[in-house]
Design a protein around this motif. Structure first.
Motif, PDB file in Angstrom:
ATOM      1  N   VAL A   1      54.442  85.812  11.848  1.00  0.00           N
ATOM      2  CA  VAL A   1      54.060  84.610  11.142  1.00  0.00           C
ATOM      3  C   VAL A   1      53.793  83.505  11.968  1.00  0.00           C
ATOM      4  N   ASP A   2      52.779  82.559  11.735  1.00  0.00           N
ATOM      5  CA  ASP A   2      52.706  81.471  12.512  1.00  0.00           C
ATOM      6  C   ASP A   2      52.710  80.215  11.671  1.00  0.00           C
ATOM      7  N   PRO A   3      53.800  79.411  11.911  1.00  0.00           N
ATOM      8  CA  PRO A   3      53.650  78.224  11.214  1.00  0.00           C
ATOM      9  C   PRO A   3      52.731  76.988  11.740  1.00  0.00           C
ATOM     10  N   TRP A   4      51.892  77.305  12.534  1.00  0.00           N
ATOM     11  CA  TRP A   4      50.996  76.094  13.065  1.00  0.00           C
ATOM     12  C   TRP A   4      50.347  75.440  12.026  1.00  0.00           C
ATOM     13  N   GLU A   5      49.511  76.227  11.188  1.00  0.00           N
ATOM     14  CA  GLU A   5      48.637  75.867  10.306  1.00  0.00           C
ATOM     15  C   GLU A   5      49.377  74.940   9.020  1.00  0.00           C
ATOM     16  N   PRO A   6      50.391  75.454   8.426  1.00  0.00           N
ATOM     17  CA  PRO A   6      50.976  74.808   7.441  1.00  0.00           C
ATOM     18  C   PRO A   6      51.931  73.627   7.744  1.00  0.00           C
ATOM     19  N   LEU A   7      51.994  73.499   9.157  1.00  0.00           N
ATOM     20  CA  LEU A   7      52.884  72.237   9.708  1.00  0.00           C
ATOM     21  C   LEU A   7      52.014  71.025   9.595  1.00  0.00           C
ATOM     22  N   HIS A   8      50.443  71.596   9.467  1.00  0.00           N
ATOM     23  CA  HIS A   8      49.549  70.226   9.390  1.00  0.00           C
ATOM     24  C   HIS A   8      49.601  69.898   8.026  1.00  0.00           C
ATOM     25  N   LYS A   9      49.759  68.128   7.866  1.00  0.00           N
ATOM     26  CA  LYS A   9      49.512  67.669   6.566  1.00  0.00           C
ATOM     27  C   LYS A   9      47.997  67.816   5.967  1.00  0.00           C
ATOM     28  N   GLU A  10      47.176  67.953   6.928  1.00  0.00           N
ATOM     29  CA  GLU A  10      45.859  67.919   6.353  1.00  0.00           C
ATOM     30  C   GLU A  10      45.410  69.608   6.384  1.00  0.00           C
ATOM     31  N   TYR A  11      44.227  69.754   5.659  1.00  0.00           N
ATOM     32  CA  TYR A  11      43.889  70.921   5.321  1.00  0.00           C
ATOM     33  C   TYR A  11      42.938  71.247   6.643  1.00  0.00           C
ATOM     34  N   LEU A  12      43.243  72.564   7.073  1.00  0.00           N
ATOM     35  CA  LEU A  12      42.527  73.205   8.320  1.00  0.00           C
ATOM     36  C   LEU A  12      41.524  74.297   7.973  1.00  0.00           C
ATOM     37  N   PRO A  13      40.489  74.049   8.440  1.00  0.00           N
ATOM     38  CA  PRO A  13      39.460  75.324   7.950  1.00  0.00           C
ATOM     39  C   PRO A  13      39.912  76.687   8.773  1.00  0.00           C
ATOM     40  N   THR A  14      39.200  77.585   8.323  1.00  0.00           N
ATOM     41  CA  THR A  14      39.873  78.995   9.125  1.00  0.00           C
ATOM     42  C   THR A  14      39.420  78.978  10.579  1.00  0.00           C
ATOM     43  N   VAL A  15      38.144  78.303  10.834  1.00  0.00           N
ATOM     44  CA  VAL A  15      37.717  78.416  12.132  1.00  0.00           C
ATOM     45  C   VAL A  15      38.586  77.575  13.097  1.00  0.00           C
TER      46      VAL A  15
ATOM     47  N   ASP B   1      62.040  73.421   7.467  1.00  0.00           N
ATOM     48  CA  ASP B   1      62.385  71.919   7.677  1.00  0.00           C
ATOM     49  C   ASP B   1      62.745  71.384   8.981  1.00  0.00           C
ATOM     50  N   SER B   2      63.091  72.189   9.932  1.00  0.00           N
ATOM     51  CA  SER B   2      63.444  71.633  11.424  1.00  0.00           C
ATOM     52  C   SER B   2      62.107  71.678  12.177  1.00  0.00           C
ATOM     53  N   MET B   3      61.070  72.288  11.750  1.00  0.00           N
ATOM     54  CA  MET B   3      59.757  72.352  12.697  1.00  0.00           C
ATOM     55  C   MET B   3      58.833  71.241  12.578  1.00  0.00           C
ATOM     56  N   THR B   4      58.222  70.860  13.497  1.00  0.00           N
ATOM     57  CA  THR B   4      57.247  69.770  13.704  1.00  0.00           C
ATOM     58  C   THR B   4      56.191  70.286  14.665  1.00  0.00           C
ATOM     59  N   LEU B   5      55.064  69.683  14.542  1.00  0.00           N
ATOM     60  CA  LEU B   5      54.129  70.068  15.613  1.00  0.00           C
ATOM     61  C   LEU B   5      54.454  69.706  17.056  1.00  0.00           C
ATOM     62  N   GLU B   6      55.466  68.793  17.151  1.00  0.00           N
ATOM     63  CA  GLU B   6      55.747  68.429  18.360  1.00  0.00           C
ATOM     64  C   GLU B   6      56.788  69.328  18.951  1.00  0.00           C
ATOM     65  N   ASN B   7      57.472  70.047  18.154  1.00  0.00           N
ATOM     66  CA  ASN B   7      58.362  71.058  18.774  1.00  0.00           C
ATOM     67  C   ASN B   7      57.973  72.612  18.471  1.00  0.00           C
ATOM     68  N   TYR B   8      56.845  72.745  17.891  1.00  0.00           N
ATOM     69  CA  TYR B   8      56.445  73.972  17.770  1.00  0.00           C
ATOM     70  C   TYR B   8      56.078  74.839  19.047  1.00  0.00           C
ATOM     71  N   THR B   9      56.219  76.103  18.747  1.00  0.00           N
ATOM     72  CA  THR B   9      55.999  77.019  19.915  1.00  0.00           C
ATOM     73  C   THR B   9      55.438  78.252  19.319  1.00  0.00           C
ATOM     74  N   PHE B  10      54.243  78.902  19.993  1.00  0.00           N
ATOM     75  CA  PHE B  10      53.569  80.116  19.459  1.00  0.00           C
ATOM     76  C   PHE B  10      54.725  81.145  19.474  1.00  0.00           C
ATOM     77  N   PRO B  11      54.601  81.887  18.155  1.00  0.00           N
ATOM     78  CA  PRO B  11      55.656  83.024  18.019  1.00  0.00           C
ATOM     79  C   PRO B  11      55.121  84.147  18.690  1.00  0.00           C
ATOM     80  N   LYS B  12      55.119  84.535  19.893  1.00  0.00           N
ATOM     81  CA  LYS B  12      54.783  85.469  20.690  1.00  0.00           C
ATOM     82  C   LYS B  12      55.800  86.796  20.800  1.00  0.00           C
ATOM     83  N   GLU B  13      57.122  86.691  20.046  1.00  0.00           N
ATOM     84  CA  GLU B  13      57.835  87.678  20.334  1.00  0.00           C
ATOM     85  C   GLU B  13      57.559  89.065  19.931  1.00  0.00           C
ATOM     86  N   ARG B  14      56.794  89.112  18.823  1.00  0.00           N
ATOM     87  CA  ARG B  14      56.199  90.342  18.325  1.00  0.00           C
ATOM     88  C   ARG B  14      55.008  90.910  19.022  1.00  0.00           C
ATOM     89  N   LEU B  15      54.369  90.561  19.879  1.00  0.00           N
ATOM     90  CA  LEU B  15      53.268  90.955  20.592  1.00  0.00           C
ATOM     91  C   LEU B  15      53.442  91.850  21.702  1.00  0.00           C
TER      92      LEU B  15
END
Length: 291
Positions: A119-133, A19-33
């Motif tokens: 888990v990366d929330p970037w894809e579901p944060l988009h309102k439009e459908y994103l193809p896998t590529v 709920d508190s996430m947007t594409l504007e405040n999104y950061t890539f979840p690299k902690e587990r890399l």
């Protein structure tokens, strides 16, 4: 499990509520890399699984472990991370819980069970459908253009290879004429490649016939212990009032019961006139490995 426990799990993992996430405040979840390669002679690899995960099952988790073992013993890759990328709400698939629920469930699933799957929330944060590529391009950009790759251990950085991780069902959809755009297949299979876990009842060899030009970049992983648990079956069990415990992670079961997910899918679908799932012919069938 109560709601406070759910929030604590996500907070402890550094995973805020969607709920508190947007594409504007999104950061890539690299902690587990992994921060450094264990073997500087190997090519760093990140596995990305795109799908509905409604809900995530133990097979979804097991798929990452099978792929990591395969890479260690059969390839020159070193797995430095793995990610779930749940599809967004715009996919409009029957039985699809909200993006917020699915991102929370996948996060809860990996929090206690893995140290390297995120888990990366970037894809579901988009309102439009994103193809896998586009999702794979996103990971490639974040890992290599933004992060600059992975440290080899001697101060140098090496480019990370991104690959799609999926079940055998995906290859069947890719071999279906007109379902995937040719240019998407060329980039996904030709540039990124795929690790595909065998599944009982699916003939991978037949599916690969029409994908021969990319055969070298499609690595098929044998499933030595057969497991045909699927999200579809879990939802069916819920609608019939049957137990789903031990098919999916315990805390995900608790989350489903707490929020009343899937128990009234049948009624909802009837109320909607049994709306058919939408498949984007220029994108992909995102529900992999199970529906």
């Amino acid at each position: 499990m109560n709601s406070i426990d759910n929030r604590d799990i996500l907070h402890d993992a550094g995973l805020d509520d969607l709920d508190s996430m947007t594409l504007e405040n999104y950061t890539f979840p690299k902690e587990r890399l992994k921060k450094n390669l264990s073997n500087p002679e190997k090519q760093p690899l990140v596995l990305v699984s795109c799908g509905s995960f409604s809900p995530p099952t133990n097979l979804h988790l097991r798929m990452f472990e099978e792929a990591a073992d395969f890479c260690e013993f059969e390839t020159d890759y070193e797995v430095v991370g793995g990610f779930f990328s749940p599809v967004g709400d715009a996919y409009k698939k029957a039985g699809l819980a909200s993006a917020q629920h699915r991102i929370n469930m996948t996060r809860i699933a990996v929090e206690d069970s893995s140290t390297w799957i995120g888990v990366d929330p970037w894809e579901p944060l988009h309102k439009e459908y994103l193809p896998t590529v586009k999702v794979l391009d996103h990971f490639d950009h974040e890992l290599n253009n933004v992060m600059g790759g992975i440290d080899t251990g001697n101060g140098e950085k090496r480019r990370v290879h991104v690959a799609l991780l999926a079940g055998a069902d995906l290859i069947q959809t890719m071999s279906t004429p007109g379902l995937w755009a040719k240019e998407d297949l060329s980039r996904i299979l030709g540039h990124y490649g795929a690790f595909i876990l065998e599944r009982s009842g699916t003939d991978i060899d037949d599916a690969l016939v029409s994908l021969q030009q990319w055969r070298d970049s499609i690595r098929v992983i044998p499933q030595l212990i057969q497991n045909d648990v699927s999200s579809t079956k879990i939802r069916l069990f819920r609608k019939r009032g049957k137990s789903i415990r031990y098919y999916i992670p315990d805390k995900v079961v608790d989350y489903i019961y707490e929020h009343g997910l899937y128990s009234d899918d049948e009624k909802k679908q009837a109320d909607k006139g049994k709306e058919k799932a939408v498949v984007d012919v220029v994108g992909s069938s995102q529900d992999v490995p199970t529906s």
